[in-house]
Design a protein around this motif. Sequence first.
Motif, mmCIF file in Angstrom:
data_model
loop_
_atom_site.group_PDB
_atom_site.id
_atom_site.type_symbol
_atom_site.label_atom_id
_atom_site.label_comp_id
_atom_site.label_asym_id
_atom_site.label_seq_id
_atom_site.Cartn_x
_atom_site.Cartn_y
_atom_site.Cartn_z
ATOM 1 N N GLU A 274 0.827 -1.203 0.000
ATOM 2 C CA GLU A 274 0.000 0.000 0.000
ATOM 3 C C GLU A 274 0.862 1.255 0.000
ATOM 4 O O GLU A 274 0.580 2.235 -0.697
ATOM 5 C CB GLU A 274 -0.933 0.004 1.233
ATOM 6 C CG GLU A 274 -2.068 -0.969 1.087
ATOM 7 C CD GLU A 274 -2.962 -0.998 2.326
ATOM 8 O OE1 GLU A 274 -2.838 -0.078 3.180
ATOM 9 O OE2 GLU A 274 -3.744 -1.913 2.421
ATOM 10 N N LYS A 275 1.929 1.219 0.775
ATOM 11 C CA LYS A 275 2.841 2.366 0.837
ATOM 12 C C LYS A 275 3.471 2.610 -0.535
ATOM 13 O O LYS A 275 3.567 3.753 -0.995
ATOM 14 C CB LYS A 275 3.915 2.094 1.888
ATOM 15 C CG LYS A 275 4.866 3.237 2.080
ATOM 16 C CD LYS A 275 5.900 2.896 3.153
ATOM 17 C CE LYS A 275 6.931 3.966 3.265
ATOM 18 N NZ LYS A 275 8.003 3.664 4.141
ATOM 19 N N MET A 276 3.874 1.590 -1.212
ATOM 20 C CA MET A 276 4.484 1.727 -2.543
ATOM 21 C C MET A 276 3.466 2.248 -3.542
ATOM 22 O O MET A 276 3.809 3.056 -4.405
ATOM 23 C CB MET A 276 5.067 0.404 -3.010
ATOM 24 C CG MET A 276 6.326 0.017 -2.283
ATOM 25 S SD MET A 276 6.999 -1.448 -3.020
ATOM 26 C CE MET A 276 8.693 -1.147 -2.860
ATOM 27 N N LEU A 277 2.252 1.799 -3.446
ATOM 28 C CA LEU A 277 1.234 2.270 -4.350
ATOM 29 C C LEU A 277 0.949 3.755 -4.115
ATOM 30 O O LEU A 277 0.743 4.501 -5.061
ATOM 31 C CB LEU A 277 -0.052 1.437 -4.174
ATOM 32 C CG LEU A 277 -0.008 0.040 -4.753
ATOM 33 C CD1 LEU A 277 -1.295 -0.707 -4.385
ATOM 34 C CD2 LEU A 277 0.145 0.065 -6.253
ATOM 35 N N ASP A 278 0.973 4.171 -2.890
ATOM 36 C CA ASP A 278 0.770 5.571 -2.572
ATOM 37 C C ASP A 278 1.894 6.438 -3.156
ATOM 38 O O ASP A 278 1.655 7.519 -3.686
ATOM 39 C CB ASP A 278 0.683 5.794 -1.049
ATOM 40 C CG ASP A 278 -0.621 5.285 -0.469
ATOM 41 O OD1 ASP A 278 -1.580 5.148 -1.254
ATOM 42 O OD2 ASP A 278 -0.664 5.025 0.751
ATOM 43 N N GLU A 279 3.092 5.943 -3.053
ATOM 44 C CA GLU A 279 4.268 6.684 -3.577
ATOM 45 C C GLU A 279 4.214 6.779 -5.101
ATOM 46 O O GLU A 279 4.583 7.798 -5.683
ATOM 47 C CB GLU A 279 5.563 6.003 -3.153
ATOM 48 C CG GLU A 279 5.924 6.226 -1.705
ATOM 49 C CD GLU A 279 7.213 5.524 -1.319
ATOM 50 O OE1 GLU A 279 7.967 5.048 -2.208
ATOM 51 O OE2 GLU A 279 7.495 5.479 -0.125
ATOM 52 N N VAL A 280 3.740 5.730 -5.763
ATOM 53 C CA VAL A 280 3.675 5.696 -7.231
ATOM 54 C C VAL A 280 2.644 6.711 -7.687
ATOM 55 O O VAL A 280 2.840 7.399 -8.672
ATOM 56 C CB VAL A 280 3.353 4.300 -7.723
ATOM 57 C CG1 VAL A 280 3.060 4.290 -9.214
ATOM 58 C CG2 VAL A 280 4.496 3.367 -7.422
ATOM 59 N N LYS A 281 1.523 6.844 -6.973
ATOM 60 C CA LYS A 281 0.483 7.773 -7.358
ATOM 61 C C LYS A 281 0.942 9.218 -7.185
ATOM 62 O O LYS A 281 0.521 10.087 -7.918
ATOM 63 C CB LYS A 281 -0.800 7.511 -6.531
ATOM 64 C CG LYS A 281 -1.465 6.243 -6.899
ATOM 65 C CD LYS A 281 -2.694 6.049 -6.015
ATOM 66 C CE LYS A 281 -3.319 4.697 -6.268
ATOM 67 N NZ LYS A 281 -4.425 4.411 -5.365
ATOM 68 N N ASN B 252 3.931 10.524 -7.593
ATOM 69 C CA ASN B 252 4.887 10.944 -8.621
ATOM 70 C C ASN B 252 4.110 11.175 -9.856
ATOM 71 O O ASN B 252 4.144 11.716 -10.774
ATOM 72 C CB ASN B 252 5.949 9.876 -8.877
ATOM 73 C CG ASN B 252 6.973 9.862 -7.736
ATOM 74 O OD1 ASN B 252 7.146 10.861 -7.081
ATOM 75 N ND2 ASN B 252 7.596 8.748 -7.538
#
Length: 166
Positions: free
Chosen positions: A157-164, A166
Motif C-alpha cells: 500500500e505504501k508503494m502504491l501511494d508513492e507511485v500515485k 509521482n
Amino acid sequence: MEKLINDFSFGLFFWQALILVIIIFLLAKFAWKPILIALAAREEGISNAIASAELARKEMATLKAENETILNQARAERDAIMKEAREIKEKMIADAKAEAQAQADKIAEAAKASIAAEKNAAMAELKGQVSALSVEIAEKLLKAELSNKEAQNGLVEKMLDEVKLN
C-alpha cells in the motif's frame, strides 16, 4: 837643416825624382785602376746592400701589415665561429628543454588518463559493491518485513501511494 842644404846633390835629386815619376807611372798604370775599380765595386756593393736593406725593410713592413690583416681576419672568423657555436648550443639546449617539456607533458597526460581510468574502474567497482550490498540489505529487509503478512500488505500500500504521488 843646414846640413841638408850643404849636402844637396843634384844627381841624387834627379834620380830620386826619376824613380818617383816611374813609381807614380807604374802605380797609375797597374795599381790605381784596379784599386779605383775595386773601390767603385765596393761603393756599388755598399749601395746595393743599402738598397737591399731598404727593400727588405719595406717588404718586412708589408709582410707585417699583411700578417696583421690575416690575424684580424682570423680573429673575426674565430669570433664568428664562437658566436655560431654559442647559438647552436643555445638552440640545442632550448630544443632539449622543449623536448623534455613535451615528454613531461605527455607523461603527465598519460598519468592523468591512467588515474582517471583507475578512478572510473574503482568507482564502477565501488558502485557494484554498493549495489550488491544494497540489494543484499534490501533482500534481508524484505525477508524480515515480508515474513509477516500484515507488513507485506502495508508495504504494498505504501508503494502504491508513492507511485500515485509521482
